[in-house]
Design an enzyme around this catalytic site. Structure first.
Site, short mmCIF file in Angstrom:
data_model
loop_
_atom_site.label_atom_id
_atom_site.label_comp_id
_atom_site.label_asym_id
_atom_site.label_seq_id
_atom_site.Cartn_x
_atom_site.Cartn_y
_atom_site.Cartn_z
N SER A 31 55.29 -30.22 5.99
CA SER A 31 55.59 -31.58 6.41
C SER A 31 54.47 -32.08 7.30
O SER A 31 53.70 -31.27 7.85
CB SER A 31 56.92 -31.60 7.18
OG SER A 31 57.13 -32.83 7.83
N TYR B 213 63.20 -27.87 13.15
CA TYR B 213 62.49 -28.32 11.95
C TYR B 213 60.99 -28.19 12.14
O TYR B 213 60.27 -27.69 11.27
CB TYR B 213 62.88 -29.76 11.63
CG TYR B 213 62.30 -30.31 10.36
CD1 TYR B 213 62.90 -30.07 9.13
CD2 TYR B 213 61.13 -31.10 10.37
CE1 TYR B 213 62.37 -30.58 7.95
CE2 TYR B 213 60.61 -31.61 9.20
CZ TYR B 213 61.23 -31.35 7.99
OH TYR B 213 60.70 -31.86 6.83
#
Length: 257
Positions: free
Chosen positions: A139, A152
């Site tokens: 990401s 995350y």
């Protein structure tokens, strides 16, 4: 870029980015293994539909990516793979001091540890063939950070570290490992968030997308699942044989800032 004769496993691939990548790999001629934690009629029907659309073999194999044994078993049940796309992931938002321990554990297990387990299971077969591609979906948050997403962000940074280590261990063996780092991608989940954001901020659709949702994405445009798929196909192709241990950002300039 044909991938005919190659078998690809894509974890977390019944919707969103995972499904977009699976579709692109199938379109390029690869045999594809779809995966999710459920085992519904719809899951198997999706595999059948993709197989019909692209004229390739597509199977659905259930596996809970929060469990290491299940992640390894996925590779075994698939009969090994030439292309492994570690995409499965979940998210939770909270301040560190309020972050539920069970949410932290689940995010690390699904977003990071599952990639370790599937990779460990897949590499011996790839090395034996002298050809393999490990493509990890990290990401923009694997390269930078935002508040309230500690698990995350820790997991996605870890995915990049795992990618680099895999690349170094596989160097000279015909196996590459790279990470794709998406920014904001227009998936069905994101699409469903837009009306709520419009109400919260009292803005029209275009304004809430550009000023709220894409405030960190300089292009002012969502990336698409098709673009994620195209990037994965490129990394799986012979054109990318000497690209390994690196990240490719598909984030509209987010990490350039």
């Amino acid at each position: 870029m044909t991938l005919a004769g190659k078998r690809a496993i894509v974890t977390g691939s019944t919707s969103g980015i995972g499904l977009g990548i699976a579709r692109s790999l199938a379109e390029a001629g690869a045999e594809v293994i779809l995966n999710s934690f459920s085992d519904s009629t719809e899951d198997h029907a999706l595999a059948t539909d993709l197989a019909t659309e692209f004229g390739v073999t597509v199977r659905y194999i259930q596996a809970d990516m929060s469990k290491g044994d299940a992640a390894r078993a996925l590779v075994e049940k698939a009969g090994g793979c030439d292309i492994l796309v570690n995409n499965a992931g979940i998210q939770h938002v909270a301040r560190i001091e309020e972050f539920p321990t069970e949410k932290w554990d689940a995010i690390i297990a699904i977003n990071l540890s599952s990639a370790f387990h599937t990779t460990a299971a897949a590499l011996p077969g790839m090395v034996k063939k002298g050809w393999g591609r490990v493509i990890n979906i990290s990401s923009a948050h694997g390269l930078t950070a935002s508040p309230y997403k500690s698990a995350y962000i820790a997991a996605k940074h870890g995915v990049i570290g795992l990618t680099k280590t895999t690349a170094l261990e596989m160097a000279g063996k015909g196996v590459t490992a790279n990470a794709i780092c998406p920014g904001y991608v227009l998936t069905p989940i994101v699409e469903k968030q837009i009306p709520d954001q419009m109400k919260t901020h009292d803005m029209d659709r275009e304004t809430v997308i550009k000023e709220v949702m894409l405030s960190r994405q300089p292009s002012g445009e969502f990336a698409t699942v098709e673009q994620m798929g195209g990037t994965a196909v490129f990394l799986a192709s012979d054109a990318a044989a000497q690209i390994t241990g690196t990240t490719i950002s598909v984030d509209g300039g987010w990490t350039a800032m």
